[in-house]
Scaffold this active site. Structure first.
Site, PDB file in Angstrom:
ATOM      1  N   ARG A  51       0.739  -1.050   0.362  1.00  0.00           N
ATOM      2  CA  ARG A  51       0.420   0.310  -0.010  1.00  0.00           C
ATOM      3  C   ARG A  51       0.747   1.376  -0.275  1.00  0.00           C
ATOM      4  O   ARG A  51       0.258   2.296  -0.366  1.00  0.00           O
ATOM      5  CB  ARG A  51      -1.348  -0.598   1.623  1.00  0.00           C
ATOM      6  CG  ARG A  51      -2.176   1.197   1.565  1.00  0.00           C
ATOM      7  CD  ARG A  51      -2.491   1.562   2.191  1.00  0.00           C
ATOM      8  NE  ARG A  51      -3.630   1.815   2.775  1.00  0.00           N
ATOM      9  CZ  ARG A  51      -4.858   2.294   2.097  1.00  0.00           C
ATOM     10  NH1 ARG A  51      -4.945   2.346   1.765  1.00  0.00           N
ATOM     11  NH2 ARG A  51      -5.388   3.619   3.069  1.00  0.00           N
ATOM     12  N   ILE A  77      -6.692   7.971  -1.183  1.00  0.00           N
ATOM     13  CA  ILE A  77      -7.773   5.964  -1.196  1.00  0.00           C
ATOM     14  C   ILE A  77      -7.490   5.560  -0.146  1.00  0.00           C
ATOM     15  O   ILE A  77      -8.156   6.360   1.543  1.00  0.00           O
ATOM     16  CB  ILE A  77      -5.617   6.480  -0.885  1.00  0.00           C
ATOM     17  CG1 ILE A  77      -5.307   4.411  -0.807  1.00  0.00           C
ATOM     18  CG2 ILE A  77      -5.106   6.161   0.010  1.00  0.00           C
ATOM     19  CD1 ILE A  77      -4.370   3.604  -1.067  1.00  0.00           C
ATOM     20  N   SER A  78      -8.963   5.223  -0.124  1.00  0.00           N
ATOM     21  CA  SER A  78      -9.801   4.384   1.068  1.00  0.00           C
ATOM     22  C   SER A  78      -8.958   3.597   2.258  1.00  0.00           C
ATOM     23  O   SER A  78      -8.196   3.489   1.909  1.00  0.00           O
ATOM     24  CB  SER A  78     -10.964   3.356   0.287  1.00  0.00           C
ATOM     25  OG  SER A  78     -11.328   4.177  -0.559  1.00  0.00           O
ATOM     26  N   GLN A  79      -9.715   4.262   3.090  1.00  0.00           N
ATOM     27  CA  GLN A  79      -9.150   3.488   4.475  1.00  0.00           C
ATOM     28  C   GLN A  79      -9.580   1.539   3.948  1.00  0.00           C
ATOM     29  O   GLN A  79     -10.332   1.528   3.602  1.00  0.00           O
ATOM     30  CB  GLN A  79     -10.615   3.769   5.447  1.00  0.00           C
ATOM     31  CG  GLN A  79     -10.451   2.900   6.979  1.00  0.00           C
ATOM     32  CD  GLN A  79     -11.671   3.238   7.994  1.00  0.00           C
ATOM     33  OE1 GLN A  79     -12.791   3.065   6.580  1.00  0.00           O
ATOM     34  NE2 GLN A  79     -11.161   2.766   9.484  1.00  0.00           N
ATOM     35  N   PRO A  80      -8.086   1.116   4.475  1.00  0.00           N
ATOM     36  CA  PRO A  80      -7.588   0.037   3.898  1.00  0.00           C
ATOM     37  C   PRO A  80      -8.813  -1.285   4.948  1.00  0.00           C
ATOM     38  O   PRO A  80      -9.419  -2.445   3.794  1.00  0.00           O
ATOM     39  CB  PRO A  80      -6.599  -1.181   5.301  1.00  0.00           C
ATOM     40  CG  PRO A  80      -5.520   0.221   5.664  1.00  0.00           C
ATOM     41  CD  PRO A  80      -6.937   1.765   5.740  1.00  0.00           C
TER      42      PRO A  80
END
Ligand code: SAH
Length: 232
Positions: A51, A77-80
């Site tokens: 990531r 970028i989206s949260q994991p």
């Protein structure tokens, strides 16, 4: 920088990658497994994909934190956890062709490319698409197709898709996306303006109305923009 005890200079590259792998493992355990992500293939993909290669250089040491991060052009970028949850909802087994709307950093694209046969990804911002293309190509992915366009129209030439994932929120589900879903296919999409609802739509018959809609959880994504509104 130098947060989390990570030295920022004089560090051998393999040490850096080892540190990143440790942070990634911790992310998978605390943010995903402890919160109920169970699909082993999804967990393996999030364990594998680096990531930190998808974030801006100033955020490399924050890449495995529990939240979204800026990626430029006012996008994130989206949260994991959200990446894992949305991916798990697609039920990918390997042979699928997947459409992704909102390439952004390309991180979610890499996760999909690990889990499905082909990924078709559409991004409105040319600069973001190019950066994602470079990162993903350098990492060796050869099952991803890129398009700079308004993804609310889907990708008609490549339809139908076994799964569709949208990572920006429209006020309503764009009809083209349901049309381009194969019978039995799954669409995961955030819907709404400010308070959004993550929805899972499963198409069980040939008509767009032949679909079930399930509300999964409240979410907050950047808006899905259309070229029409921007006058482009
Ligand atoms: N999955 C990405 C999320 C990026 S944020 C990641 O984790 O990095 C959402 C992205 O959707 C942004 O890059 C934004 O530019 C893009 N986007 C917004 N409206 C769009 C549209 N109509 N078509 C395609 N992409 C769009």
């Amino acid at each position: 920088m130098g947060t989390k005890g990570l030295p920022t200079n004089g560090q051998a590259p393999e040490d850096f990658e080892t540190r990143m792998a440790l942070l990634r493992e911790e992310m998978v355990q605390r943010q995903l497994i402890d919160r109920g992500i169970r699909d082993e293939r999804v967990l393996a993909a999030l364990r594998k994909v680096p990531r930190h290669r998808f974030v801006l250089p100033e955020y490399v040491y924050d890449a495995y934190d529990d939240g979204p991060l800026p990626i430029g052009a006012c996008q994130t970028i989206s949260q994991p956890y959200i990446v894992a949850l949305m991916t798990e909802l697609l039920h990918l087994q390997g042979p699928e062709r997947v459409l992704e709307v909102g390439t952004g950093s390309g991180y979610q694209t890499a996760i999909l490319a690990e889990l499905a046969r082909e990924v078709y990804t559409v991004e409105l911002e040319a600069d973001l698409l190019e950066r994602a293309r470079q990162v993903l190509t350098a990492m060796g992915y050869n099952n991803i197709y890129f398009r700079n366009d308004d993804g609310s129209a889907g990708w008609p030439e490549a339809a139908p898709f076994d799964a569709i994932i949208v990572t920006a929120a429209p006020p309503e589900v764009p009809p083209a996306l349901i049309e381009q879903l194969r019978v039995g296919g799954r669409l995961v999409i955030p819907v709404g303006s400010w308070d959004q609802d993550l929805r899972l739509i499963v198409k069980y018959g040939p008509e767009p109305t032949d679909s079930t809609v399930q509300s999964i959880t409240p979410v907050r994504f950047v808006p899905l923009r259309t070229r029409r509104y921007e006058g482009a």
